[in-house]
Design a protein around this motif. Structure first.
Motif, PDB file in Angstrom:
ATOM      1  N   ALA A 117       0.823  -1.221   0.000  1.00  0.00           N
ATOM      2  CA  ALA A 117       0.000   0.000   0.000  1.00  0.00           C
ATOM      3  C   ALA A 117       0.853   1.266   0.000  1.00  0.00           C
ATOM      4  CB  ALA A 117      -0.933   0.005   1.208  1.00  0.00           C
ATOM      5  N   VAL A 118       2.030   1.202   0.628  1.00  0.00           N
ATOM      6  CA  VAL A 118       2.918   2.364   0.727  1.00  0.00           C
ATOM      7  C   VAL A 118       4.332   1.932   0.362  1.00  0.00           C
ATOM      8  CG1 VAL A 118       3.867   4.157   2.237  1.00  0.00           C
ATOM      9  CG2 VAL A 118       1.514   3.362   2.573  1.00  0.00           C
ATOM     10  N   SER A 119       4.949   2.640  -0.574  1.00  0.00           N
ATOM     11  CA  SER A 119       6.338   2.357  -0.930  1.00  0.00           C
ATOM     12  C   SER A 119       7.266   3.202  -0.069  1.00  0.00           C
ATOM     13  CB  SER A 119       6.584   2.671  -2.411  1.00  0.00           C
ATOM     14  OG  SER A 119       6.566   4.074  -2.628  1.00  0.00           O
ATOM     15  N   ARG A 120       8.540   2.906  -0.150  1.00  0.00           N
ATOM     16  CA  ARG A 120       9.537   3.681   0.591  1.00  0.00           C
ATOM     17  C   ARG A 120       9.511   5.148   0.154  1.00  0.00           C
ATOM     18  NH1 ARG A 120      15.909   2.577  -0.041  1.00  0.00           N
ATOM     19  NH2 ARG A 120      16.741   3.745   1.718  1.00  0.00           N
ATOM     20  N   SER A 121       9.386   5.393  -1.147  1.00  0.00           N
ATOM     21  CA  SER A 121       9.324   6.769  -1.650  1.00  0.00           C
ATOM     22  C   SER A 121       8.096   7.492  -1.131  1.00  0.00           C
ATOM     23  CB  SER A 121       9.306   6.771  -3.182  1.00  0.00           C
ATOM     24  OG  SER A 121      10.494   6.230  -3.702  1.00  0.00           O
ATOM     25  N   GLN A 122       6.958   6.822  -1.156  1.00  0.00           N
ATOM     26  CA  GLN A 122       5.721   7.430  -0.658  1.00  0.00           C
ATOM     27  C   GLN A 122       5.811   7.709   0.841  1.00  0.00           C
ATOM     28  OE1 GLN A 122       3.220   4.253  -2.101  1.00  0.00           O
ATOM     29  NE2 GLN A 122       2.312   5.572  -3.665  1.00  0.00           N
ATOM     30  N   TYR A 123       6.523   6.872   1.547  1.00  0.00           N
ATOM     31  CA  TYR A 123       6.701   7.056   2.995  1.00  0.00           C
ATOM     32  C   TYR A 123       7.527   8.303   3.293  1.00  0.00           C
ATOM     33  CZ  TYR A 123       8.638   6.087   7.647  1.00  0.00           C
ATOM     34  OH  TYR A 123       9.049   6.182   8.954  1.00  0.00           O
ATOM     35  N   TYR A 124       8.606   8.518   2.539  1.00  0.00           N
ATOM     36  CA  TYR A 124       9.475   9.683   2.751  1.00  0.00           C
ATOM     37  C   TYR A 124       8.843  10.988   2.262  1.00  0.00           C
ATOM     38  CZ  TYR A 124      13.539   6.494   3.375  1.00  0.00           C
ATOM     39  OH  TYR A 124      14.415   5.541   3.800  1.00  0.00           O
TER      40      TYR A 124
END
Length: 226
Positions: free
Chosen positions: A179-186
């Motif tokens: 649901a959430v990628s590392r890029s989306q998290y940052y």
């Protein structure tokens, strides 16, 4: 990108594709709202964090982000025609806010500066999430980095998850079932780091330098009116 379109350039203290994409996600909407320009992100490689490979406290993590950013000097930014420089450093810490629990939390610090000020650094922290006990033990007891520990854990269930620890999915990807990628998290923390610069003309702080993203002043509004 057209030949006549202005360029908005940012230097990033990393070659990580996930971090570069995070800056793209976090800045693109700001550019749409503030200026008509094409975003260019240039990675600056081989910058030392000055902390351990796996930061294990809030203080160590933000120190790593600051140290990488400070190696990108104003002179370098001018030479490369970049207005801003940014760094992102991930870290872990043991939960200290609830004596009933003992687990590792994952987070990252974002540091941002403008080429006209070596003194003012905008610092924002991402949201936090908890790691599985198996991963926490591998990090604490076996001294493994998060990416290595998580790959060993998740590959038990799905071989496709092997090697994602330092990639686009990161740790948050498998934990959220994609649901959430590392890029989306940052990305939100990247956006938030620009807040002081967006409001520089609104007297956000005297230490914030003039910049091209500063939102223009408009006619004052009387908030006492109905």
């Amino acid at each position: 990108m057209s030949d006549n379109e202005p360029i908005f350039k940012i230097l990033i203290a990393s070659g990580s594709v996930a971090k570069i994409n995070a800056v793209k996600l976090g800045v693109t909407e700001l550019l749409y709202n503030t200026k008509n320009a094409s975003l260019v992100i240039e990675p600056i490689l081989h910058l030392k964090s000055g902390v351990s490979d796996q930061p294990m406290s809030d203080a160590e993590t933000i120190a790593g982000a600051r140290n990488r950013l400070l190696q990108i000097t104003s002179q370098m930014m001018y030479e490369k025609n970049a207005e801003f420089a940014i760094s992102i450093e991930g870290g872990l810490e043991t939960n200290k806010h609830d004596s009933q629990q003992n687990y590792l939390q994952c987070f990252a610090w974002v540091c941002l500066k403008h080429r006209d000020s070596e003194d003012f650094i905008s610092e924002t922290r991402t949201s936090t999430f908890v790691l599985p006990d198996v991963i926490s033990r591998a990090i604490i007891e076996d001294k493994e980095e998060l990416g290595v520990a998580q790959d060993r854990y998740f590959s038990q269930f799905d071989k496709q998850d092997l090697g994602l620890g330092k990639g686009e999915a990161g740790t948050i990807g498998p934990l959220t079932l994609g649901a959430v990628s590392r890029s989306q998290y940052y990305a939100p923390a990247v956006t938030f780091a620009f807040i002081p610069f967006l409001h520089q003309l609104r007297n956000f702080s005297e230490s914030v330098p003039a910049n091209s993203l500063a939102y223009p002043l408009q006619e004052k509004t009387d908030f006492n009116q109905n």
